[in-house]
Write a protein that holds these residues in place. Sequence first.
Motif, PDB file in Angstrom:
ATOM      1  N   ASN A  63       0.827  -1.200   0.000  1.00 54.61           N
ATOM      2  CA  ASN A  63       0.000   0.000   0.000  1.00 54.61           C
ATOM      3  C   ASN A  63       0.863   1.253   0.000  1.00 54.61           C
ATOM      4  O   ASN A  63       2.025   1.232   0.416  1.00 54.61           O
ATOM      5  CB  ASN A  63      -0.908   0.029   1.246  1.00 54.61           C
ATOM      6  CG  ASN A  63      -2.085  -0.917   1.132  1.00 54.61           C
ATOM      7  OD1 ASN A  63      -2.877  -0.830   0.204  1.00 54.61           O
ATOM      8  ND2 ASN A  63      -2.202  -1.835   2.084  1.00 54.61           N
TER       9      ASN A  63
ATOM     10  N   LYS B  44      -3.090   5.052  -6.942  1.00 58.76           N
ATOM     11  CA  LYS B  44      -3.001   5.959  -5.805  1.00 58.76           C
ATOM     12  C   LYS B  44      -4.412   6.280  -5.317  1.00 58.76           C
ATOM     13  O   LYS B  44      -5.375   6.191  -6.084  1.00 58.76           O
ATOM     14  CB  LYS B  44      -2.297   7.273  -6.185  1.00 58.76           C
ATOM     15  CG  LYS B  44      -0.795   7.158  -6.345  1.00 58.76           C
ATOM     16  CD  LYS B  44      -0.167   8.502  -6.676  1.00 58.76           C
ATOM     17  CE  LYS B  44      -0.191   9.447  -5.489  1.00 58.76           C
ATOM     18  NZ  LYS B  44       0.744   9.052  -4.405  1.00 58.76           N
ATOM     19  N   MET B  45      -4.522   6.669  -4.065  1.00 60.67           N
ATOM     20  CA  MET B  45      -5.783   7.134  -3.511  1.00 60.67           C
ATOM     21  C   MET B  45      -5.689   8.644  -3.303  1.00 60.67           C
ATOM     22  O   MET B  45      -4.672   9.148  -2.820  1.00 60.67           O
ATOM     23  CB  MET B  45      -6.080   6.450  -2.174  1.00 60.67           C
ATOM     24  CG  MET B  45      -6.090   4.927  -2.231  1.00 60.67           C
ATOM     25  SD  MET B  45      -7.396   4.243  -3.281  1.00 60.67           S
ATOM     26  CE  MET B  45      -8.841   4.617  -2.282  1.00 60.67           C
ATOM     27  N   ASN B  46      -6.756   9.386  -3.688  1.00 62.28           N
ATOM     28  CA  ASN B  46      -6.743  10.833  -3.473  1.00 62.28           C
ATOM     29  C   ASN B  46      -7.268  11.176  -2.082  1.00 62.28           C
ATOM     30  O   ASN B  46      -7.600  10.290  -1.282  1.00 62.28           O
ATOM     31  CB  ASN B  46      -7.515  11.559  -4.576  1.00 62.28           C
ATOM     32  CG  ASN B  46      -9.015  11.249  -4.548  1.00 62.28           C
ATOM     33  OD1 ASN B  46      -9.571  10.769  -3.559  1.00 62.28           O
ATOM     34  ND2 ASN B  46      -9.692  11.544  -5.648  1.00 62.28           N
TER      35      ASN B  46
ATOM     36  N   GLY C 282     -10.420   9.578  -0.854  1.00 59.45           N
ATOM     37  CA  GLY C 282     -10.478   8.126  -0.800  1.00 59.45           C
ATOM     38  C   GLY C 282     -10.830   7.478  -2.117  1.00 59.45           C
ATOM     39  O   GLY C 282     -11.166   6.296  -2.162  1.00 59.45           O
ATOM     40  N   GLU C 283     -10.746   8.254  -3.219  1.00 57.71           N
ATOM     41  CA  GLU C 283     -11.049   7.709  -4.546  1.00 57.71           C
ATOM     42  C   GLU C 283      -9.774   7.193  -5.194  1.00 57.71           C
ATOM     43  O   GLU C 283      -8.703   7.795  -5.059  1.00 57.71           O
ATOM     44  CB  GLU C 283     -11.682   8.795  -5.421  1.00 57.71           C
ATOM     45  CG  GLU C 283     -13.003   9.309  -4.876  1.00 57.71           C
ATOM     46  CD  GLU C 283     -13.498  10.535  -5.610  1.00 57.71           C
ATOM     47  OE1 GLU C 283     -12.641  11.295  -6.128  1.00 57.71           O
ATOM     48  OE2 GLU C 283     -14.715  10.754  -5.676  1.00 57.71           O
ATOM     49  N   ARG C 284      -9.909   6.095  -5.894  1.00 54.98           N
ATOM     50  CA  ARG C 284      -8.749   5.446  -6.516  1.00 54.98           C
ATOM     51  C   ARG C 284      -8.422   6.054  -7.872  1.00 54.98           C
ATOM     52  O   ARG C 284      -9.320   6.346  -8.658  1.00 54.98           O
ATOM     53  CB  ARG C 284      -9.029   3.952  -6.682  1.00 54.98           C
ATOM     54  CG  ARG C 284      -7.929   3.191  -7.382  1.00 54.98           C
ATOM     55  CD  ARG C 284      -8.286   1.726  -7.546  1.00 54.98           C
ATOM     56  NE  ARG C 284      -8.421   1.043  -6.279  1.00 54.98           N
ATOM     57  CZ  ARG C 284      -8.098  -0.237  -6.093  1.00 54.98           C
ATOM     58  NH1 ARG C 284      -7.625  -0.945  -7.097  1.00 54.98           N
ATOM     59  NH2 ARG C 284      -8.258  -0.799  -4.926  1.00 54.98           N
ATOM     60  N   LYS C 285      -7.127   6.262  -8.119  1.00 53.92           N
ATOM     61  CA  LYS C 285      -6.655   6.714  -9.439  1.00 53.92           C
ATOM     62  C   LYS C 285      -5.671   5.653  -9.937  1.00 53.92           C
ATOM     63  O   LYS C 285      -4.554   5.545  -9.447  1.00 53.92           O
ATOM     64  CB  LYS C 285      -5.961   8.071  -9.327  1.00 53.92           C
ATOM     65  CG  LYS C 285      -5.241   8.524 -10.612  1.00 53.92           C
ATOM     66  CD  LYS C 285      -6.226   8.811 -11.729  1.00 53.92           C
ATOM     67  CE  LYS C 285      -5.566   9.553 -12.900  1.00 53.92           C
ATOM     68  NZ  LYS C 285      -4.587   8.723 -13.647  1.00 53.92           N
TER      69      LYS C 285
ATOM     70  N   SER D  50       0.235   2.384  -4.464  1.00 54.98           N
ATOM     71  CA  SER D  50      -0.236   1.079  -4.008  1.00 54.98           C
ATOM     72  C   SER D  50      -0.205   0.101  -5.173  1.00 54.98           C
ATOM     73  O   SER D  50      -0.186   0.507  -6.341  1.00 54.98           O
ATOM     74  CB  SER D  50      -1.664   1.174  -3.462  1.00 54.98           C
ATOM     75  OG  SER D  50      -1.719   2.032  -2.349  1.00 54.98           O
TER      76      SER D  50
ATOM     77  N   ASP E 258     -11.384   4.971 -13.013  1.00 58.74           N
ATOM     78  CA  ASP E 258     -10.302   5.090 -12.027  1.00 58.74           C
ATOM     79  C   ASP E 258      -8.991   5.493 -12.693  1.00 58.74           C
ATOM     80  O   ASP E 258      -8.210   6.276 -12.147  1.00 58.74           O
ATOM     81  CB  ASP E 258     -10.098   3.760 -11.291  1.00 58.74           C
ATOM     82  CG  ASP E 258     -11.228   3.440 -10.329  1.00 58.74           C
ATOM     83  OD1 ASP E 258     -11.993   4.355  -9.996  1.00 58.74           O
ATOM     84  OD2 ASP E 258     -11.334   2.273  -9.911  1.00 58.74           O
TER      85      ASP E 258
END
Length: 221
Positions: free
Chosen positions: A35, A55-57, A60-63, A88, A178
Amino acid sequence: MNNIEVFKDIKESSKIELKKILKERQLSRKEILFNERDIVDKVYFLKTGKISIFKMNENGERKAIFILRNGEMINEVSFDKSKTTTVSCEAFEKSIILECRAKDFIKVMEDDFALTKNILVHTQNTNRRLYRQLKNSISIRIDKKLAAKLYRIGKEFGVCKGEWTLLNVNLTITYIADMLGCKRESLSRAMKILQDENLVKIEGKKVYIKKDELSSYFKST
């Protein structure tokens, strides 16, 4: 081990040493390898399967950043034990990886310039991919961002099917959203635009693209 890109043209003595220190490990689909902000003291290589880097912004949203394919190096070699990883990593599908302690791998690098050079080239290529993503994320319509992303996936995972190219990877609308860092609804509208332009077609869970036409589309002003 022979399919790992950064091991090409290295010394035979290095190959022998790598066989001693590398261990094989299986990952289930969606299994997390590490992570963001973890201290990772190992080096990982993808033997078979696909790996997702993301990555998480702050919300908490995934990119999603990359999907790695067979033979690619998964993470960077860290020379500073106090540094944490910036991304991650999870298995996009059932995968087999090779892993070893970073300090053992660095010892092999110290005695083999070809291996060190391969690692530097790998890092350079990764940076170029990131630069392209940054360029395609600034002041560009979402449909053009999507066209650029699908074109890149087609180059890496495409299978020619006549005038169409099948994206030989299990993509969902949510995952592509994403990758672009946008809402699923926005992605669906952009996908509809490309379908109306006859640049993309979706049959069941399979996505087909016209690679050359997509390239022209996202490069046009």
